[in-house]
Design an enzyme around this catalytic site. Structure first.
Site, PDB file in Angstrom:
ATOM      1  N   HIS A 257       0.920  -1.344   0.006  1.00 55.95           N
ATOM      2  CA  HIS A 257      -0.022   0.094  -0.028  1.00 55.95           C
ATOM      3  C   HIS A 257       0.915   1.273  -0.020  1.00 55.95           C
ATOM      4  O   HIS A 257       0.637   2.250  -0.754  1.00 55.95           O
ATOM      5  CB  HIS A 257      -0.841  -0.022   1.356  1.00 55.95           C
ATOM      6  CG  HIS A 257      -1.748   1.213   1.369  1.00 55.95           C
ATOM      7  ND1 HIS A 257      -3.134   1.183   0.986  1.00 55.95           N
ATOM      8  CD2 HIS A 257      -1.582   2.366   1.850  1.00 55.95           C
ATOM      9  CE1 HIS A 257      -3.666   2.430   1.351  1.00 55.95           C
ATOM     10  NE2 HIS A 257      -2.699   3.272   1.578  1.00 55.95           N
ATOM     11  N   GLU A 258       1.752   1.146   0.913  1.00 56.61           N
ATOM     12  CA  GLU A 258       2.704   2.556   0.852  1.00 56.61           C
ATOM     13  C   GLU A 258       3.773   2.806  -0.200  1.00 56.61           C
ATOM     14  O   GLU A 258       3.905   3.709  -0.819  1.00 56.61           O
ATOM     15  CB  GLU A 258       3.383   2.637   2.208  1.00 56.61           C
ATOM     16  CG  GLU A 258       2.797   2.444   3.783  1.00 56.61           C
ATOM     17  CD  GLU A 258       1.797   3.554   3.820  1.00 56.61           C
ATOM     18  OE1 GLU A 258       1.776   4.538   2.997  1.00 56.61           O
ATOM     19  OE2 GLU A 258       0.480   3.283   4.346  1.00 56.61           O
TER      20      GLU A 258
ATOM     21  N   HIS B 260       1.807   4.553  -2.734  1.00 54.24           N
ATOM     22  CA  HIS B 260       1.998   5.845  -2.395  1.00 54.24           C
ATOM     23  C   HIS B 260       3.442   6.439  -2.945  1.00 54.24           C
ATOM     24  O   HIS B 260       3.585   7.492  -3.639  1.00 54.24           O
ATOM     25  CB  HIS B 260       1.650   6.240  -1.088  1.00 54.24           C
ATOM     26  CG  HIS B 260       0.579   6.253  -0.554  1.00 54.24           C
ATOM     27  ND1 HIS B 260      -0.636   6.868  -0.995  1.00 54.24           N
ATOM     28  CD2 HIS B 260      -0.175   5.524   0.397  1.00 54.24           C
ATOM     29  CE1 HIS B 260      -1.850   6.737  -0.527  1.00 54.24           C
ATOM     30  NE2 HIS B 260      -1.699   5.864   0.539  1.00 54.24           N
TER      31      HIS B 260
ATOM     32  N   GLU C  39      -4.725   7.899  -2.850  1.00 54.29           N
ATOM     33  CA  GLU C  39      -5.301   6.506  -2.376  1.00 54.29           C
ATOM     34  C   GLU C  39      -5.416   5.693  -3.363  1.00 54.29           C
ATOM     35  O   GLU C  39      -5.341   4.467  -3.188  1.00 54.29           O
ATOM     36  CB  GLU C  39      -6.385   7.061  -1.634  1.00 54.29           C
ATOM     37  CG  GLU C  39      -6.712   5.930  -0.606  1.00 54.29           C
ATOM     38  CD  GLU C  39      -5.665   5.462   0.371  1.00 54.29           C
ATOM     39  OE1 GLU C  39      -4.787   6.391   0.604  1.00 54.29           O
ATOM     40  OE2 GLU C  39      -5.757   4.218   1.075  1.00 54.29           O
TER      41      GLU C  39
HETATM   42 ZN    ZN Z   1      -2.978   5.226   1.816  1.00 48.31          ZN
END
Ligand code: ZN
Length: 497
Positions: free
Chosen positions: A261-262, A265, A291
């Site tokens: 997830h990171e 980003h 996101e």
């Molecule tokens: Zn996030």
């Protein structure tokens, strides 16, 4: 007006660089700071915040923007974007009196500690006055910026430019109608994922595995790193991206997926045009789009069969004994576990959006004045029962679970759900555009997907607002139908066969 434009860019970059230093100190605070050094760090951070505010609200920026706006016709299209977005930022920074900014910062700091203590004791009443004060400040801020009649829209627009509560309501209503029956059907399924089969995964080997995964996805470790913190996050921009994760020997998938997830980003920030750093064209398009990048890599990509076709043998190589009794199907089902929980951050991707619908509904009521802060816990619990089928046994796992409101971050939650919708819409677009994409994944090659995201999303910076970017890239208005289709196609074969 080349001279004024160059001078504007130099001023914007100066403020940006100060912001990156502050960000780095913030990262260090969460990753490295010795326990008794917090006061010194608070002093350093406060000074940087002051310098950053002074640089971003420099009167010279206002003067240059005025000149450039008068000479708009002589600017290139890119320069016009920079001037338009710099104006938006400048007005927001300068229209708020510095006493107001300081008051909000003081309140946020006090409210954070009050929240942490109230959460520990499940004592909402002790926290309520801080929330009331934050709500009043948020309305005051909106009024100062000219949004007095639409304070909640202002709060949303701060995170997702161009988005409004009315537009979100339309999207969320359609999403809810499709999502609730799917959630109920999965809850009634006899198929249950087992996550208790993961025991004793050494942290060092977990670290190696997630490094391999994130490198394959395309994260450039020469311009970033990953460390450990209590709550995973991603900080930084351009040439220096700091991500964090956490490890649990009995829950390797949590660390893996939060790292991916990171990484989503981080890939976005690494893909922003480096030469335009400090200008709006070198900055991300908002929270919802950000996101969407983390979710697309975390969910659409890394929970897929194709991803695991490549990584399962590597995962087993790293943890042969721990996975000896775990079948491929058990592993894949655990990766795609669906189980209702009261806690948003522990939620699977099917339930997750319901947690956001709940918060969006309550924020609207608070801003409209239909709901008093004191009545928030009861309203939270009623909605939790209605949407998730679960009633919090304590405010600790109900209204007090999130940190966001303690910082006055209203209008932030919807971004998570918008991000999920955008991710799914991008996903079906890229599948159509790049045939055989998932066959690449099965070979451990994610470069075509990253290249497509670079061109279509990352390199656009803040050229478009959230909805315009989605329309531009997918050829369609943002709609929840792709998220619903994705969830159906991913989870029905597993749970509803
Ligand atoms: Zn996030």
């Amino acid at each position: 007006m080349p001279d004024s434009y160059d001078r504007l860019v130099a001023k914007l970059k100066r403020a940006h660089v100060l912001g990156t230093v502050a960000g780095l100190l913030g990262w260090d605070e969460q990753v490295n700071l010795p326990t008794d050094s917090a006061d010194q760090r608070a002093e350093q951070s406060a000074l940087l915040a002051e310098l950053n505010h002074a640089a971003a609200s420099d009167a010279e920026i206002g003067k240059l923007l005025g000149e450039l706006e008068n000479a708009r016709a002589s600017l290139t299209a890119d320069q016009q974007v920079v001037v338009r977005e710099a104006r938006r930022d400048y007005d927001r920074v300068t229209k708020l009196p510095s006493e107001f900014v300081a008051e909000k910062a003081r309140l946020s700091s006090a409210a954070y500690h009050a929240w942490a203590e109230a959460k520990g004791k499940a004592d909402f009443a002790a926290y309520a006055p801080y929330l009331e004060k934050h709500l009043a400040l948020a309305k005051c801020e909106a009024a100062t910026l000219g949004w007095g009649d639409r304070p909640y829209d202002y709060a949303i627009d701060k995170h997702d430019p161009g988005m409004t509560a009315a537009k979100i309501t339309v999207l969320f209503t359609e999403l809810k109608a499709g999502l609730v029956p799917l959630v109920r059907a999965i809850a009634a399924s006899p198929v249950k994922a087992r996550t208790d089969i993961f025991k004793g995964f050494p942290v060092e080997a977990q670290r190696d595995f997630l490094r391999e995964v994130t490198e394959r996805l395309g994260f450039n470790y020469r311009r970033g790193r990953i460390d450990v913190s209590l709550h995973p996050f991603c900080e930084g921009s351009g040439a220096d991206i700091r991500m964090t994760t956490r490890f649990d020997a009995d829950n390797p998938l949590d660390s893996l997926f939060s790292s991916i997830h990171e990484t989503g980003h981080g890939l976005y920030e690494q893909g922003l045009p480096l030469a335009l750093q400090g200008t709006p064209l070198g900055q991300n398009a908002g929270m919802g789009v950000h996101e969407s990048q983390s979710r697309l890599w975390e969910n659409q990509v890394s929970r897929s069969r194709a991803f695991w076709a490549f990584f399962e043998p590597r995962f087993r190589e790293k943890f042969p004994a721990q996975l000896a009794a775990v079948s491929s199907e058990e592993l894949y089902l655990a990766v795609n576990e669906v189980a209702p929980t009261l806690i948003r951050v522990d939620s699977d991707e099917v339930h997750y959006n319901l947690h956001i619908l709940l918060r969006f509904e309550l924020e609207q009521r608070l801003f409209r004045g239909d709901l008093a802060v004191a009545d928030l816990p009861a309203a939270w619990n009623a909605l939790s029962e209605e949407l998730l089928g679960l009633t919090p046994t304590s405010d600790k796992v109900g209204v007090l679970q999130d940190v966001h409101w303690s910082g006055g971050a209203f209008g932030y939650f919807p971004s998570y759900c918008l991000g999920n919708m955008i991710a799914a819409q991008l996903w079906f677009t890229v599948l159509k555009t790049l045939p055989g994409l998932e066959a690449d994944f099965a070979k451990g090659d994610f470069s075509r997907l990253l290249g497509w995201l670079r061109t279509n999303i990352h390199e656009q910076g803040r050229r478009y607002d959230t909805l315009a970017l989605v329309k531009e890239v997918t050829g369609e208005e943002l709609t929840p139908k792709y998220l619903l289709r994705y969830l159906q196609e991913r989870y029905a074969p597993l749970y509803l066969k």
